[in-house]
Write a protein that holds these residues in place. Structure first.
Motif, PDB file in Angstrom:
ATOM      1  N   ALA A  15      -2.815  21.235  -5.210  1.00  0.00           N
ATOM      2  CA  ALA A  15      -1.862  22.235  -5.710  1.00  0.00           C
ATOM      3  C   ALA A  15      -0.671  22.366  -4.764  1.00  0.00           C
ATOM      4  O   ALA A  15       0.483  22.461  -5.206  1.00  0.00           O
ATOM      5  N   LEU A  16      -0.937  22.356  -3.472  1.00  0.00           N
ATOM      6  CA  LEU A  16       0.126  22.478  -2.481  1.00  0.00           C
ATOM      7  C   LEU A  16       1.063  21.275  -2.524  1.00  0.00           C
ATOM      8  O   LEU A  16       2.286  21.434  -2.468  1.00  0.00           O
ATOM      9  N   ILE A  17       0.503  20.086  -2.654  1.00  0.00           N
ATOM     10  CA  ILE A  17       1.313  18.868  -2.741  1.00  0.00           C
ATOM     11  C   ILE A  17       2.189  18.909  -3.987  1.00  0.00           C
ATOM     12  O   ILE A  17       3.373  18.580  -3.932  1.00  0.00           O
ATOM     13  N   GLU A  18       1.616  19.339  -5.094  1.00  0.00           N
ATOM     14  CA  GLU A  18       2.378  19.429  -6.337  1.00  0.00           C
ATOM     15  C   GLU A  18       3.550  20.401  -6.197  1.00  0.00           C
ATOM     16  O   GLU A  18       4.674  20.116  -6.620  1.00  0.00           O
ATOM     17  N   GLU A  19       3.296  21.539  -5.570  1.00  0.00           N
ATOM     18  CA  GLU A  19       4.339  22.548  -5.351  1.00  0.00           C
ATOM     19  C   GLU A  19       5.443  22.013  -4.441  1.00  0.00           C
ATOM     20  O   GLU A  19       6.632  22.174  -4.722  1.00  0.00           O
ATOM     21  N   LYS A  20       5.052  21.359  -3.353  1.00  0.00           N
ATOM     22  CA  LYS A  20       6.023  20.816  -2.397  1.00  0.00           C
ATOM     23  C   LYS A  20       6.849  19.693  -3.024  1.00  0.00           C
ATOM     24  O   LYS A  20       8.041  19.562  -2.755  1.00  0.00           O
ATOM     25  N   GLU A  21       6.224  18.871  -3.867  1.00  0.00           N
ATOM     26  CA  GLU A  21       6.957  17.792  -4.526  1.00  0.00           C
ATOM     27  C   GLU A  21       7.975  18.341  -5.513  1.00  0.00           C
ATOM     28  O   GLU A  21       9.067  17.783  -5.655  1.00  0.00           O
ATOM     29  N   ALA A  22       7.640  19.432  -6.187  1.00  0.00           N
ATOM     30  CA  ALA A  22       8.608  20.070  -7.094  1.00  0.00           C
ATOM     31  C   ALA A  22       9.780  20.631  -6.296  1.00  0.00           C
ATOM     32  O   ALA A  22      10.946  20.492  -6.702  1.00  0.00           O
ATOM     33  N   ASP A  23       9.488  21.242  -5.157  1.00  0.00           N
ATOM     34  CA  ASP A  23      10.539  21.768  -4.289  1.00  0.00           C
ATOM     35  C   ASP A  23      11.412  20.637  -3.759  1.00  0.00           C
ATOM     36  O   ASP A  23      12.640  20.758  -3.698  1.00  0.00           O
ATOM     37  N   LEU A  24      10.790  19.523  -3.410  1.00  0.00           N
ATOM     38  CA  LEU A  24      11.530  18.363  -2.920  1.00  0.00           C
ATOM     39  C   LEU A  24      12.467  17.822  -4.004  1.00  0.00           C
ATOM     40  O   LEU A  24      13.635  17.531  -3.723  1.00  0.00           O
ATOM     41  N   ALA A  25      11.976  17.720  -5.223  1.00  0.00           N
ATOM     42  CA  ALA A  25      12.805  17.235  -6.328  1.00  0.00           C
ATOM     43  C   ALA A  25      14.002  18.158  -6.539  1.00  0.00           C
ATOM     44  O   ALA A  25      15.127  17.688  -6.776  1.00  0.00           O
ATOM     45  N   HIS A  26      13.775  19.456  -6.430  1.00  0.00           N
ATOM     46  CA  HIS A  26      14.860  20.425  -6.586  1.00  0.00           C
ATOM     47  C   HIS A  26      15.924  20.223  -5.503  1.00  0.00           C
ATOM     48  O   HIS A  26      17.119  20.220  -5.787  1.00  0.00           O
ATOM     49  N   LYS A  27      15.488  20.042  -4.268  1.00  0.00           N
ATOM     50  CA  LYS A  27      16.429  19.871  -3.159  1.00  0.00           C
ATOM     51  C   LYS A  27      17.205  18.560  -3.276  1.00  0.00           C
ATOM     52  O   LYS A  27      18.392  18.507  -2.982  1.00  0.00           O
ATOM     53  N   VAL A  28      16.539  17.504  -3.722  1.00  0.00           N
ATOM     54  CA  VAL A  28      17.220  16.223  -3.913  1.00  0.00           C
ATOM     55  C   VAL A  28      18.286  16.360  -5.002  1.00  0.00           C
ATOM     56  O   VAL A  28      19.422  15.891  -4.832  1.00  0.00           O
ATOM     57  N   ASN A  29      17.941  17.019  -6.094  1.00  0.00           N
ATOM     58  CA  ASN A  29      18.920  17.228  -7.166  1.00  0.00           C
ATOM     59  C   ASN A  29      20.081  18.092  -6.686  1.00  0.00           C
ATOM     60  O   ASN A  29      21.242  17.820  -7.023  1.00  0.00           O
ATOM     61  N   ARG A  30      19.790  19.098  -5.904  1.00  0.00           N
ATOM     62  CA  ARG A  30      20.845  19.973  -5.373  1.00  0.00           C
ATOM     63  C   ARG A  30      21.781  19.194  -4.449  1.00  0.00           C
ATOM     64  O   ARG A  30      23.000  19.374  -4.492  1.00  0.00           O
ATOM     65  N   CYS A  31      21.221  18.326  -3.644  1.00  0.00           N
ATOM     66  CA  CYS A  31      22.024  17.502  -2.738  1.00  0.00           C
ATOM     67  C   CYS A  31      22.945  16.577  -3.540  1.00  0.00           C
ATOM     68  O   CYS A  31      24.125  16.425  -3.205  1.00  0.00           O
ATOM     69  N   ARG A  32      22.418  15.982  -4.598  1.00  0.00           N
ATOM     70  CA  ARG A  32      23.234  15.110  -5.444  1.00  0.00           C
ATOM     71  C   ARG A  32      24.353  15.890  -6.128  1.00  0.00           C
ATOM     72  O   ARG A  32      25.482  15.405  -6.241  1.00  0.00           O
ATOM     73  N   GLU A  33      24.032  17.097  -6.594  1.00  0.00           N
ATOM     74  CA  GLU A  33      25.057  17.929  -7.240  1.00  0.00           C
ATOM     75  C   GLU A  33      26.175  18.269  -6.264  1.00  0.00           C
ATOM     76  O   GLU A  33      27.352  18.184  -6.609  1.00  0.00           O
ATOM     77  N   LEU A  34      25.792  18.674  -5.061  1.00  0.00           N
ATOM     78  CA  LEU A  34      26.808  19.025  -4.069  1.00  0.00           C
ATOM     79  C   LEU A  34      27.637  17.813  -3.662  1.00  0.00           C
ATOM     80  O   LEU A  34      28.839  17.929  -3.444  1.00  0.00           O
ATOM     81  N   SER A  35      27.011  16.656  -3.552  1.00  0.00           N
ATOM     82  CA  SER A  35      27.740  15.446  -3.175  1.00  0.00           C
ATOM     83  C   SER A  35      28.765  15.068  -4.235  1.00  0.00           C
ATOM     84  O   SER A  35      29.856  14.592  -3.898  1.00  0.00           O
ATOM     85  N   ALA A  36      28.426  15.277  -5.487  1.00  0.00           N
ATOM     86  CA  ALA A  36      29.324  14.898  -6.575  1.00  0.00           C
ATOM     87  C   ALA A  36      30.442  15.919  -6.799  1.00  0.00           C
ATOM     88  O   ALA A  36      31.472  15.586  -7.389  1.00  0.00           O
ATOM     89  N   LYS A  37      30.254  17.126  -6.323  1.00  0.00           N
ATOM     90  CA  LYS A  37      31.220  18.192  -6.579  1.00  0.00           C
ATOM     91  C   LYS A  37      32.472  18.025  -5.710  1.00  0.00           C
ATOM     92  O   LYS A  37      32.381  17.789  -4.511  1.00  0.00           O
ATOM     93  N   GLU A  38      33.621  18.168  -6.319  1.00  0.00           N
ATOM     94  CA  GLU A  38      34.898  18.099  -5.600  1.00  0.00           C
ATOM     95  C   GLU A  38      35.243  19.491  -5.076  1.00  0.00           C
ATOM     96  O   GLU A  38      35.268  20.458  -5.829  1.00  0.00           O
TER      97      GLU A  38
END
Length: 81
Positions: A15-38
């Protein structure tokens, strides 16, 4: 650790691994969004991205540690587990 303690610990780690992986996916997506933003303030943008990347590395290390612990528990092969 006896057989009765292993099964709940395995479930907890899964359960902990599943939760952490979801958090990781969120952070990766957030990083991509910020990188693409002008933005006109590129220095601030780079600091945000650097902080998120640091958090991504920390989460990756946590997940790897939990998976290693999980693997060790699964390898115990205790009777009754």
């Amino acid at each position: 650790m006896n057989a009765f303690e292993v099964a709940p610990q395995i479930e907890k780690l899964n359960a902990l691994i599943e939760e952490k992986e979801a958090d990781l996916a969120h952070k990766v997506n957030r990083c991509r969004e910020l990188s693409a933003k002008e933005t006109p303030n590129t220095a601030m943008k780079q600091r945000f991205i650097a902080r998120i990347k640091t958090e991504i590395h920390q989460l990756t290390d946590e997940i790897n540690n939990h998976k290693t612990e999980l693997w060790g528990l699964q390898e115990l092969n205790l009777p009754g587990a």
